[in-house]
Scaffold this motif. Structure first.
Motif, PDB file in Angstrom:
ATOM      1  N   VAL A 103       0.799  -1.223   0.000  1.00 59.08           N
ATOM      2  CA  VAL A 103       0.000   0.000   0.000  1.00 59.08           C
ATOM      3  C   VAL A 103       0.839   1.283   0.000  1.00 59.08           C
ATOM      4  O   VAL A 103       0.408   2.316  -0.493  1.00 59.08           O
ATOM      5  CB  VAL A 103      -0.988  -0.018   1.201  1.00 59.08           C
ATOM      6  CG1 VAL A 103      -0.278   0.276   2.522  1.00 59.08           C
ATOM      7  CG2 VAL A 103      -2.148   0.915   0.965  1.00 59.08           C
ATOM      8  N   TYR A 151       0.183   5.159  -1.288  1.00 58.52           N
ATOM      9  CA  TYR A 151       0.024   6.181  -0.243  1.00 58.52           C
ATOM     10  C   TYR A 151       1.034   7.314  -0.431  1.00 58.52           C
ATOM     11  O   TYR A 151       0.692   8.490  -0.355  1.00 58.52           O
ATOM     12  CB  TYR A 151       0.203   5.520   1.123  1.00 58.52           C
ATOM     13  CG  TYR A 151      -0.061   6.400   2.322  1.00 58.52           C
ATOM     14  CD1 TYR A 151      -1.283   6.343   2.981  1.00 58.52           C
ATOM     15  CD2 TYR A 151       0.908   7.275   2.810  1.00 58.52           C
ATOM     16  CE1 TYR A 151      -1.538   7.142   4.100  1.00 58.52           C
ATOM     17  CE2 TYR A 151       0.665   8.070   3.921  1.00 58.52           C
ATOM     18  CZ  TYR A 151      -0.551   7.999   4.558  1.00 58.52           C
ATOM     19  OH  TYR A 151      -0.791   8.787   5.655  1.00 58.52           O
ATOM     20  N   TRP A 184       0.689  10.002  -3.353  1.00 54.97           N
ATOM     21  CA  TRP A 184      -0.646  10.609  -3.382  1.00 54.97           C
ATOM     22  C   TRP A 184      -0.584  11.870  -2.547  1.00 54.97           C
ATOM     23  O   TRP A 184      -0.002  11.847  -1.454  1.00 54.97           O
ATOM     24  CB  TRP A 184      -1.632   9.585  -2.810  1.00 54.97           C
ATOM     25  CG  TRP A 184      -3.073   9.934  -2.867  1.00 54.97           C
ATOM     26  CD1 TRP A 184      -3.704  10.608  -3.869  1.00 54.97           C
ATOM     27  CD2 TRP A 184      -4.064   9.618  -1.880  1.00 54.97           C
ATOM     28  NE1 TRP A 184      -5.039  10.717  -3.565  1.00 54.97           N
ATOM     29  CE2 TRP A 184      -5.283  10.129  -2.366  1.00 54.97           C
ATOM     30  CE3 TRP A 184      -4.042   8.966  -0.661  1.00 54.97           C
ATOM     31  CZ2 TRP A 184      -6.473   9.997  -1.654  1.00 54.97           C
ATOM     32  CZ3 TRP A 184      -5.221   8.826   0.045  1.00 54.97           C
ATOM     33  CH2 TRP A 184      -6.423   9.333  -0.444  1.00 54.97           C
ATOM     34  N   VAL A 235      -6.354   7.323  -5.718  1.00 52.84           N
ATOM     35  CA  VAL A 235      -5.295   6.380  -6.074  1.00 52.84           C
ATOM     36  C   VAL A 235      -5.689   5.007  -5.538  1.00 52.84           C
ATOM     37  O   VAL A 235      -6.289   4.898  -4.469  1.00 52.84           O
ATOM     38  CB  VAL A 235      -3.921   6.839  -5.516  1.00 52.84           C
ATOM     39  CG1 VAL A 235      -3.881   6.754  -3.996  1.00 52.84           C
ATOM     40  CG2 VAL A 235      -2.792   6.007  -6.090  1.00 52.84           C
ATOM     41  N   CYS A 236      -5.407   3.981  -6.318  1.00 52.43           N
ATOM     42  CA  CYS A 236      -5.798   2.625  -5.916  1.00 52.43           C
ATOM     43  C   CYS A 236      -4.558   1.751  -5.762  1.00 52.43           C
ATOM     44  O   CYS A 236      -3.544   1.965  -6.421  1.00 52.43           O
ATOM     45  CB  CYS A 236      -6.708   1.994  -6.965  1.00 52.43           C
ATOM     46  SG  CYS A 236      -8.241   2.891  -7.153  1.00 52.43           S
ATOM     47  N   SER A 237      -4.703   0.756  -4.900  1.00 48.10           N
ATOM     48  CA  SER A 237      -3.590  -0.153  -4.652  1.00 48.10           C
ATOM     49  C   SER A 237      -4.133  -1.569  -4.516  1.00 48.10           C
ATOM     50  O   SER A 237      -5.260  -1.765  -4.047  1.00 48.10           O
ATOM     51  CB  SER A 237      -2.882   0.264  -3.354  1.00 48.10           C
ATOM     52  OG  SER A 237      -2.016  -0.761  -2.910  1.00 48.10           O
ATOM     53  N   THR A 238      -3.315  -2.541  -4.905  1.00 47.91           N
ATOM     54  CA  THR A 238      -3.730  -3.922  -4.663  1.00 47.91           C
ATOM     55  C   THR A 238      -3.393  -4.329  -3.227  1.00 47.91           C
ATOM     56  O   THR A 238      -3.774  -5.402  -2.796  1.00 47.91           O
ATOM     57  CB  THR A 238      -3.049  -4.899  -5.642  1.00 47.91           C
ATOM     58  OG1 THR A 238      -1.645  -4.672  -5.616  1.00 47.91           O
ATOM     59  CG2 THR A 238      -3.589  -4.724  -7.044  1.00 47.91           C
ATOM     60  N   ASP A 239      -2.672  -3.473  -2.508  1.00 46.03           N
ATOM     61  CA  ASP A 239      -2.396  -3.718  -1.088  1.00 46.03           C
ATOM     62  C   ASP A 239      -1.877  -5.139  -0.885  1.00 46.03           C
ATOM     63  O   ASP A 239      -2.423  -5.925  -0.124  1.00 46.03           O
ATOM     64  CB  ASP A 239      -3.694  -3.482  -0.289  1.00 46.03           C
ATOM     65  CG  ASP A 239      -3.468  -3.526   1.214  1.00 46.03           C
ATOM     66  OD1 ASP A 239      -2.325  -3.341   1.642  1.00 46.03           O
ATOM     67  OD2 ASP A 239      -4.448  -3.775   1.951  1.00 46.03           O
ATOM     68  N   LYS A 298      -0.211  -8.419   0.231  1.00 44.44           N
ATOM     69  CA  LYS A 298       0.167  -8.978   1.524  1.00 44.44           C
ATOM     70  C   LYS A 298       1.073 -10.189   1.303  1.00 44.44           C
ATOM     71  O   LYS A 298       1.247 -10.656   0.172  1.00 44.44           O
ATOM     72  CB  LYS A 298      -1.084  -9.375   2.311  1.00 44.44           C
ATOM     73  CG  LYS A 298      -1.941  -8.174   2.713  1.00 44.44           C
ATOM     74  CD  LYS A 298      -1.169  -7.242   3.647  1.00 44.44           C
ATOM     75  CE  LYS A 298      -1.931  -5.961   3.932  1.00 44.44           C
ATOM     76  NZ  LYS A 298      -1.077  -4.910   4.478  1.00 44.44           N
ATOM     77  N   LYS A 358     -13.733  -4.420   5.452  1.00 43.65           N
ATOM     78  CA  LYS A 358     -13.866  -3.879   4.092  1.00 43.65           C
ATOM     79  C   LYS A 358     -14.217  -5.032   3.166  1.00 43.65           C
ATOM     80  O   LYS A 358     -13.525  -6.057   3.170  1.00 43.65           O
ATOM     81  CB  LYS A 358     -12.541  -3.242   3.676  1.00 43.65           C
ATOM     82  CG  LYS A 358     -12.541  -2.696   2.267  1.00 43.65           C
ATOM     83  CD  LYS A 358     -11.159  -2.276   1.833  1.00 43.65           C
ATOM     84  CE  LYS A 358     -10.241  -3.476   1.670  1.00 43.65           C
ATOM     85  NZ  LYS A 358      -8.910  -3.123   1.201  1.00 43.65           N
ATOM     86  N   VAL A 366      -7.464  -1.603  -2.460  1.00 40.22           N
ATOM     87  CA  VAL A 366      -7.603  -0.376  -1.682  1.00 40.22           C
ATOM     88  C   VAL A 366      -7.898   0.776  -2.633  1.00 40.22           C
ATOM     89  O   VAL A 366      -7.231   0.933  -3.658  1.00 40.22           O
ATOM     90  CB  VAL A 366      -6.300  -0.101  -0.887  1.00 40.22           C
ATOM     91  CG1 VAL A 366      -6.213   1.352  -0.464  1.00 40.22           C
ATOM     92  CG2 VAL A 366      -6.223  -1.005   0.334  1.00 40.22           C
ATOM     93  N   MET A 423      -5.580   4.723   3.554  1.00 41.73           N
ATOM     94  CA  MET A 423      -5.646   5.411   4.833  1.00 41.73           C
ATOM     95  C   MET A 423      -4.366   5.169   5.638  1.00 41.73           C
ATOM     96  O   MET A 423      -3.983   5.969   6.461  1.00 41.73           O
ATOM     97  CB  MET A 423      -6.831   4.796   5.575  1.00 41.73           C
ATOM     98  CG  MET A 423      -7.302   5.490   6.783  1.00 41.73           C
ATOM     99  SD  MET A 423      -8.853   4.709   7.289  1.00 41.73           S
ATOM    100  CE  MET A 423     -10.027   5.643   6.343  1.00 41.73           C
ATOM    101  N   TYR A 424      -3.706   4.041   5.394  1.00 38.81           N
ATOM    102  CA  TYR A 424      -2.509   3.657   6.126  1.00 38.81           C
ATOM    103  C   TYR A 424      -1.337   3.525   5.158  1.00 38.81           C
ATOM    104  O   TYR A 424      -1.526   3.231   3.978  1.00 38.81           O
ATOM    105  CB  TYR A 424      -2.702   2.304   6.834  1.00 38.81           C
ATOM    106  CG  TYR A 424      -3.395   2.367   8.176  1.00 38.81           C
ATOM    107  CD1 TYR A 424      -4.211   3.436   8.526  1.00 38.81           C
ATOM    108  CD2 TYR A 424      -3.235   1.343   9.102  1.00 38.81           C
ATOM    109  CE1 TYR A 424      -4.852   3.473   9.750  1.00 38.81           C
ATOM    110  CE2 TYR A 424      -3.877   1.369  10.333  1.00 38.81           C
ATOM    111  CZ  TYR A 424      -4.688   2.445  10.652  1.00 38.81           C
ATOM    112  OH  TYR A 424      -5.320   2.461  11.860  1.00 38.81           O
ATOM    113  N   ASP A 477      -4.817  -4.753   8.499  1.00 40.57           N
ATOM    114  CA  ASP A 477      -5.436  -6.070   8.648  1.00 40.57           C
ATOM    115  C   ASP A 477      -5.195  -6.700  10.020  1.00 40.57           C
ATOM    116  O   ASP A 477      -5.271  -7.909  10.172  1.00 40.57           O
ATOM    117  CB  ASP A 477      -4.937  -6.996   7.537  1.00 40.57           C
ATOM    118  CG  ASP A 477      -3.411  -7.123   7.548  1.00 40.57           C
ATOM    119  OD1 ASP A 477      -2.760  -6.395   8.322  1.00 40.57           O
ATOM    120  OD2 ASP A 477      -2.883  -7.944   6.781  1.00 40.57           O
ATOM    121  N   ASN A 482      -9.544  -2.890   8.236  1.00 43.10           N
ATOM    122  CA  ASN A 482      -8.872  -2.959   6.935  1.00 43.10           C
ATOM    123  C   ASN A 482      -9.433  -1.894   5.985  1.00 43.10           C
ATOM    124  O   ASN A 482      -9.544  -2.118   4.786  1.00 43.10           O
ATOM    125  CB  ASN A 482      -9.076  -4.351   6.342  1.00 43.10           C
ATOM    126  CG  ASN A 482      -7.918  -4.776   5.479  1.00 43.10           C
ATOM    127  OD1 ASN A 482      -6.885  -4.096   5.424  1.00 43.10           O
ATOM    128  ND2 ASN A 482      -8.082  -5.879   4.779  1.00 43.10           N
TER     129      ASN A 482
END
Lengths: 493, 462
Positions: free
Chosen positions: A73, A77, A80, A97-101, A103, B8, B13, B17-18, B347, B374
């Motif tokens: 993310v 972040y 932006w 803005v979009c993210s696949t975040d 993990k 969520k 995303v 936010m984080y 998460d 999340n």
């Protein structure tokens, strides 16, 4: 005097070839600073990464598409709310803005399914937006995610959307410059020629390498409109995704930032035979010259002259007011790359200032050729300058003002030196005739700020008391502080 | 009626936010004196975090990068760490600590940071700088795990675990503040001084609010020293103000050195500040002084002036770091406001869902509080689009367009607050923080009333 090794660089002598002081009679080919080569780890570089070049600089300015960053993310972040490129689309490009975040589980098993879902969710969230750019980042490149395959699948399934993919992991190349290059070449290869724009004028151009920082591009769009010229692709400030797919229909490529977007201009020339015209958008003389060349290309010299006359009449008196006050002031330009050579002559010839040091983050050798050719003797030229070098340079040249980024600006303010934002601009636009007046105004305000006098003064110093006594000429003053210990007036710090 | 926990419902995303782990680690490390963190990854991982810090503080923080390029991605980046450490140590004679912070790329590649550190000690530091101690401390923060919150917790733990050393009892209290602003730190120091408590502050970042000095010596720095961190093993106790940002370190000190760890609710609002003082009283035996009782009274007075007339029943959405969000929600309840929506952006749901402060909140309210785990800003925006009525948003500046585009008054709290001037100077913790919060919220609501001409005449006589 050829290359210099700063005192702070004694431990990294390889920095010597990046730092040059111009001497009379020297040839740039003899002493060209090394540029666009690997950064020395731990040197506190100012450089960003390839992803930043692709997303933050180029793709992020496009006004009508979703930015999808395939990675953890932070990449989304941190890129932006860090730019000031405007658009006439309610600044959609600044707001989202979009993210696949990504993990850990996706790093282990692959993130392509996650990407597919994230893409579909984003199109669902923004039902009016049908275009998207997907960026590959460090970890998703390392695990080998095939973003093109995912994009093609989604395009097939949804039917009415178009997705552009760019591979720009942060470790690729040595700076953001690599990301510029990737975006340029990929866009050319994948997107140009896909869309037929409506042609509304016999005179058509692409504005290339102009990112509409604080409305810079609006100024040029207005000039083009007034000359009856249609802008097809504005690459990429206030640029529309589809119009940029129609860049092949322009008759002329007007290149503003040659470093970040010269590639696509060259490709358009190679593939479609569209000529490339580089202009300097800062400074009255340069802007007038650029407009004249565009006018001459289309055989509409009269329109060009009319525009130049109108603008000059409107803005020249204001510029002259500032010129008188800026002449002789010493300035540093520590920015990204080409602004060094775009600005140096405009500041020196048109405002009478003296550019004493220039440093760039991601310039290539050709940027230095131009900067050194245009710059003065005695001026310091640095590739990939770092904090300690900046401190040393400040001591050497004692500048009145530094054009640089906010962070370095926050550093130099402690040394009582004003900075102006050389990337996002203090109060732009900075391009065009009005823009150069804005620049001069910002420089004047910064240099002549009463705050710098105040900053220098140490009020613990009692000289003022002696001055007061001299002024009083021995006359009795109203109050008698003579019995008071000095410690009671102001504590020693 | 109570706390409703939801996740969520999406994978991706939209408007984050984080931030990711390395950012939290970098924030911890810049709090150390004579320290330059070294981020092991692409240059952007440090350049953009530095920019973020500068956006918030209008200050520069020195953070180095190992400048990972393609070759390292293929052959590993350990040589880059070696080069970077050598350059840093040789060029910065006063440098004492280099935390080595990993990122997604270098964790994926699997670089052996501990191995490089051992090698550097043996082949470089001991040979070239035998008289100089420079601490190289590994911090593993893959960006694809947790968030900046976890990164903060991990970094604090790594530093303490590496440096803490048992010697003589020092009679001090370790204060783990969590991610706070210089204004908060100043307030915490003020409370500790009033209580007469000797302390070690982790991290003392008051100096991030740095002056321009006549002799040009003012620079933003952290002020917690290596000695301070080493000495944490000898303290009477640790007090943790943000459970999710610092507990792991305090827990380590308890298990390893028998320094008891006390987690106190983040001291936002009257009751939580009371708890902080009572916990200090319990740990140190120091009595709560009259001066703080007066401050408390002043804060309650300020809140009484505002609560029933202006703040009561206001529906509030809160987002940001988990401890901050929970503390603000508790504060809202104290001021008669309704924190109807709380958003956590990572998460670590299983922890937040069980948080005793949320459980307690549930027992106090007679309306629903929706807690989104999340979350991203789309969770907030979508709810507003779907008709959620809000009177106020409390959160950091990354959510500014939700406030701007939907016309909902917003008070910037936490990090980053780059679209308002100087907020880092003011506390949200302690009794003075309660005053600042209540009055800033009220003034923000007043401005909104005037802008919308909504009973703005009530302010004529109040």
């Amino acid at each position: 005097m050829p290359f210099v090794l700063f005192k702070c660089d004694e431990a990294i002598p390889e920095r010597e070839k990046h730092c040059y002081v111009k001497a009379p009679g020297e040839d740039v080919h003899e002493y060209l600073p090394a540029a666009n080569i690997a950064t020395i780890p731990g040197s506190l570089t100012e450089r960003g990464c390839s992803y930043c070049g692709a997303k933050l600089v180029i793709g992020g300015a496009i006004k009508d598409c979703i930015q999808m960053i395939h990675g953890p993310v932070g990449c989304a972040y941190n890129t932006w709310h860090t730019k000031r490129y405007l658009s006439d689309n309610d600044n959609f490009q600044l707001k989202h803005v979009c993210s696949t975040d990504m993990k850990e589980v996706h790093i282990v098993y692959g993130g392509m399914k996650r990407l597919e879902k994230a893409i579909k969710e984003a199109f669902e969230a923004y039902p009016n937006i049908k275009r998207m750019i997907v960026y590959l980042t460090c970890p998703t490149a390392l695990i080998g995610d095939d973003i093109d395959r995912v994009a093609k699948k989604v395009m097939r399934e949804l039917g009415d959307v178009d997705i552009f993919c760019v591979s720009c992991p942060g470790f690729a190349g040595v700076s953001q410059s690599k990301g510029h290059h990737e975006f340029n070449m990929e866009w050319m290869r994948g997107k140009v020629g896909e869309y037929e724009p409506e042609i509304t004028s016999p005179y058509t151009v692409n504005l290339i390498g102009e990112y509409n920082i604080q409305g810079d591009g609006f100024v040029f769009e207005d000039y083009m409109r007034r000359m009856g010229i249609q802008v097809i692709g504005h690459f990429t400030g206030n640029g529309s995704y589809d119009m940029l797919r129609g860049m092949h229909r322009a008759k002329l490529n007007v290149v503003i930032c040659a470093r970040s977007a010269g590639y696509i201009a060259n490709e358009l020339k190679r593939r479609y035979g569209i000529p490339r015209l580089d202009i300097d958008p800062w400074g009255f003389e340069y802007v007038a010259e650029g407009i004249r060349k565009i006018g001459a290309f289309f055989g509409i010299e009269d329109r060009a002259e009319k525009l130049i006359a109108e603008e000059t009449a409107k803005w020249k008196p204001k510029l002259d007011w500032y010129r008188k006050r800026l002449a002789g002031k010493k300035i540093c330009i520590w920015t990204g790359g080409p602004r060094l050579w775009h600005w140096v002559k405009a500041f020196e010839d048109e405002l009478g200032m003296r550019v004493v040091a220039m440093s760039c983050k991601f310039g290539h050798p050709d940027d230095f050729e131009k900067a050194i050719s245009r710059g003065s003797e005695g001026t310091i030229y640095i590739d990939d300058g770092n904090e300690l070098e900046f401190f040393e340079v400040i001591e050497m040249v004692k500048p009145d003002l530094i054009y640089t980024g906010p962070r370095v600006g926050d550093l130099v303010k402690k040394l009582h030196i004003p900075y102006l934002n050389g990337h996002g601009e203090h109060n732009g636009p900075y391009m065009g005739f009005e823009g150069f007046v804005n620049m001069a105004r910002d420089m004047y305000n910064a240099i002549y700020s009463p705050l710098w006098e105040l900053a220098k003064e140490d009020i613990r110093n009692d000289e003022w008391m002696e001055e007061l006594e001299e002024e009083d000429g021995g006359e009795e003053s109203g109050a008698d502080f003579s019995g008071m210990e000095s410690g009671e007036v102001g504590a020693e710090g | 009626m109570g706390v409703v926990l939801v996740e969520k419902p999406r994978e991706g995303v939209i408007n984050p936010m984080y931030n990711c782990q390395p950012c939290g680690a970098q924030y911890v490390c810049i709090g150390i004196k004579d320290c330059i963190p070294l981020v092991h990854g692409g240059q952007g991982c440090c350049t953009f975090v530095r920019l973020l810090f500068a956006q918030h503080y209008k200050e520069n923080f020195s953070i180095a990068s190992t400048s990972l390029h393609e070759d390292a991605a293929v052959f590993g980046g350990m040589k880059k760490i070696e080069e970077a450490v050598k350059v840093l140590v040789r060029r910065h004679p006063n440098l004492r600590v280099i935390p080595i912070i990993t990122t997604c790329s270098t964790e994926t590649i699997g670089d052996d940071v501990e191995g490089v550190i051992r090698k550097l000690k043996r082949t470089f530091l001991e040979k070239e700088f035998p008289d100089r101690e420079v601490y190289l401390i590994p911090i593993h923060t893959p960006s694809y795990s947790g968030s900046h919150v976890k990164g903060y917790d991990t970094a604090m733990f790594s530093l303490v675990a590496y440096l803490a050393e048992k010697s003589e009892p020092n009679g001090k209290v370790n204060v783990f503040t969590g991610w706070m602003n210089p204004g908060d730190i100043r307030e915490i120091k003020h409370i500790l001084a009033e209580m007469g408590v000797d302390y070690i502050l982790l991290m003392d970042i008051e100096g991030f609010d740095s002056p321009i000095m006549p002799d040009r010596s003012g620079f933003a720095t952290g002020n917690t020293t290596v000695e301070d961190i080493r000495d944490t093993a000898n303290s009477t106790a640790s007090i943790v103000l943000c459970k999710y940002e610092g507990f792991k370190a305090a827990e380590f000190l308890e298990k390893r050195f028998g320094v008891p760890a006390v987690v106190t609710p983040t001291p936002i609002g009257i009751r939580n500040t009371d708890m902080f003082l009572k916990n200090l009283r319990r740990i140190t035996g120091r009595r709560i002084p009259d001066s703080l009782v007066e401050e408390r009274g002043r804060a309650i007075d300020a809140m009484v002036d505002l609560a029933h007339m202006f703040l009561a029943d206001k529906r509030v959405a809160i987002y940001g770091d988990p401890d901050l969000v929970i503390g603000l929600a508790q504060f809202c309840v104290e001021c008669e406001m309704k924190p109807v929506l709380l958003l956590f952006g990572d998460d670590a749901s299983k922890h937040y869902a069980k948080d005793e402060r949320l459980v307690e909140l549930e027992s106090k309210v007679e309306y629903d509080i929706e807690v989104v785990m999340n979350a991203d800003f789309w969770e907030l925006e979508r709810r507003i689009k779907d008709g959620l009525k809000l009177d106020l948003i409390l959160g950091h500046s990354k959510g500014r367009y939700v406030s701007i585009d939907y016309g909902i008054p917003m008070v910037r709290v936490g990090f980053p607050t780059f679209d308002r001037a100087g907020l880092w100077r003011y506390p949200v913790v302690g009794y003075n923080g309660a005053i600042w919060l209540a009055e800033t919220i009220a003034n923000t609501i007043f401005e909104d009333m005037e802008r919308r001409k909504d009973r703005e005449w009530i302010l004529n006589v109040w």
